[in-house]
Design an enzyme around this catalytic site. Structure first.
Site, mmCIF file in Angstrom:
data_model
loop_
_atom_site.group_PDB
_atom_site.id
_atom_site.type_symbol
_atom_site.label_atom_id
_atom_site.label_comp_id
_atom_site.label_asym_id
_atom_site.label_seq_id
_atom_site.Cartn_x
_atom_site.Cartn_y
_atom_site.Cartn_z
ATOM 1 N N LYS A 123 0.854 -1.193 0.000
ATOM 2 C CA LYS A 123 0.000 0.000 0.000
ATOM 3 C C LYS A 123 0.889 1.242 0.000
ATOM 4 O O LYS A 123 2.108 1.138 0.186
ATOM 5 C CB LYS A 123 -0.947 -0.013 1.197
ATOM 6 N N TYR A 161 18.006 29.337 7.939
ATOM 7 C CA TYR A 161 16.859 30.129 8.404
ATOM 8 C C TYR A 161 16.737 30.078 9.921
ATOM 9 O O TYR A 161 16.908 29.015 10.535
ATOM 10 C CB TYR A 161 15.567 29.583 7.801
HETATM 11 C C1 LIG Z 1 -4.066 -4.523 7.901
HETATM 12 C C2 LIG Z 1 -2.600 -4.376 7.783
HETATM 13 N N1 LIG Z 1 -1.846 -5.484 7.657
HETATM 14 C C3 LIG Z 1 -0.497 -5.406 7.548
HETATM 15 C C4 LIG Z 1 0.154 -4.189 7.566
HETATM 16 C C5 LIG Z 1 1.660 -4.150 7.471
HETATM 17 O O1 LIG Z 1 2.195 -3.573 8.619
HETATM 18 P P1 LIG Z 1 3.769 -3.414 8.815
HETATM 19 O O2 LIG Z 1 4.218 -2.438 7.777
HETATM 20 O O3 LIG Z 1 3.923 -2.880 10.192
HETATM 21 O O4 LIG Z 1 4.324 -4.755 8.598
HETATM 22 C C6 LIG Z 1 -0.600 -3.021 7.699
HETATM 23 C C7 LIG Z 1 0.079 -1.731 7.751
HETATM 24 O O5 LIG Z 1 -0.274 -0.804 8.398
HETATM 25 C C8 LIG Z 1 -2.017 -3.115 7.809
HETATM 26 O O6 LIG Z 1 -2.772 -2.025 7.941
#
Ligand SMILES: Cc1ncc(COP(=O)(O)O)c(C=O)c1O
Length: 373
Positions: free
Chosen positions: A35, A256
């Site tokens: 994602k 700055y």
């Molecule tokens: C439902 C879900 N599964 C897995 C993950 C993966 O998490 P991580 O990046 O901490 O492994 C996430 C990330 O937020 C998530 O929302």
């Protein structure tokens, strides 16, 4: 000449980190969580490095389409499920599996006309209180989904709030076990922290793990454990060059707001990287950077396109010297150097996740087969 700032994406590191996830959960299949444009690395860019995965988990149908265009024919899971009844049409067309976390999503499925029944992952809220059915409602949702002709498989999923810390996962696992023990279907519980810390227990491991940040080489429980402890390799390097130097006298200030005041004669270097590239503006003095592989501190406020570092520890550094903001540094006298994104993040009061996701679109990105770029 373009600005000397670039990000490198290391395919071998992604591959290695995926293997690490498999080692931690040997009989489980892996959802590689991609994602947020693969945590800022670029979905298309990471694809080859993660091709050995069993499935990809993400949020957006647009990203799922991209994976199908890359000819990925394996499973794709929508981690938040559909946002609207019309999204189900895309699930049918693209063969997407989807999380179901609320009654409205079940209503939409019940009204959906599809030739191909869907594989859904029913989500239980075991304590995170973000998405999912509370346990008793979960069981009625499971019964309702299982009876729908639009659904052919109901898997079960939950998400841990504290897998990276002392509080741990015991309570959430207990609730999940209690309410699913007699239900048939695959299970998925583990994010990166749970994969690394708890997946040796088969009831925690389940059928599918869902590692995200560990695939990109950051540690989910830094500073308790760093990436080296978990044998993870950084999948992103952000590197640049010195574009100027300045010799300061005692009392001279940098940048700055004159936040940094030289205590004596000090040579500083100006790095082509700023907050418009995704580097955090609130990085305090002392945040580490590598110049020619040597750790030096940031001095003064990060500006839009530049930041400054104290060169006292690298007197030979000059315009053109290599600067590593995070990731793999140059090899010095046969020794590879590196700077953990987690360490930089900690100085800035955040986590590696946020820094990698914030890489700006204006940064040139190179995909490398190996670390030796
Ligand atoms: C439902 C879900 N599964 C897995 C993950 C993966 O998490 P991580 O990046 O901490 O492994 C996430 C990330 O937020 C998530 O929302």
């Amino acid at each position: 000449m373009p600005r000397p700032l670039e990000a490198l994406i290391h395919l071998d590191a992604l591959h290695h980190n995926l293997q690490r996830a498999r080692e931690c959960a040997p009989d489980a299949r892996v959802w590689s969580v991609v994602k947020a444009n693969a945590y800022g690395h670029g979905l298309t860019r990471v694809f080859e490095g993660l091709r050995a995965t069993d499935g990809f988990a993400l949020l957006d149908i647009a990203e799922a389409k991209k994976l199908r265009e890359l000819d990925w024919r394996g499973p794709i899971l929508l981690l938040e499920g559909v946002f609207d009844a019309r999204d189900l049409e895309w699930c049918s067309r693209l063969g997407l599996w989807h999380v179901v976390h609320c009654d409205e999503q079940i209503d939409w499925i019940a009204q959906h006309k599809t030739e191909w029944p869907h594989h859904v992952f029913l989500k239980m809220n075991t304590g995170m209180n973000r998405l999912g059915f509370k346990p008793p409602a979960f069981r009625s949702a499971w019964a309702r989904l299982s009876a729908l002709p639009q659904v052919d498989e109901v898997s079960m999923v939950s998400h841990f709030s504290d897998a990276d810390s002392r509080k741990g996962i015991e309570q959430q696992v207990g609730i999940f076990q209690q309410y699913t023990a007699d239900l048939s279907g695959e299970r998925s519980l583990c994010n990166s922290a749970a994969t690394l810390r708890h997946a040796q227990d088969p009831k925690v491991r389940g059928d599918w793990i869902r590692p995200g940040v560990m695939l990109y080489g950051a540690s989910p429980d830094y500073p308790e454990h760093d990436a080296r402890h978990w044998n993870l390799q950084p999948a992103m390097t952000l590197r640049s060059k010195l574009i100027a130097t300045q010799d300061l006298q005692a009392g001279d200030t940098v940048g700055y707001g004159s936040r940094y005041i030289a205590q004596g004669p000090t040579r500083i270097g100006v790095v082509a990287c700023g907050y418009a590239d995704g580097y955090p503006r609130h990085a305090p003095d002392g945040t580490p950077v590598l110049v020619d592989g040597v750790r030096v501190p940031i001095v003064g406020r990060v500006s839009m396109d530049m930041l400054e570092v104290d060169l006292s520890q690298v007197p030979q550094a000059d315009i053109g010297s290599e600067v590593t903001l995070w990731g793999q540094g140059p090899t010095i006298k046969g020794h590879p150097t590196s700077l953990d994104i987690d360490e930089v993040a900690q100085h800035c009061g955040t986590i590696g996740y946020e820094l990698m996701c914030a890489l700006s679109p204006r940064v040139t990105v190179q995909v490398c087969e190996s670390h030796a770029a």
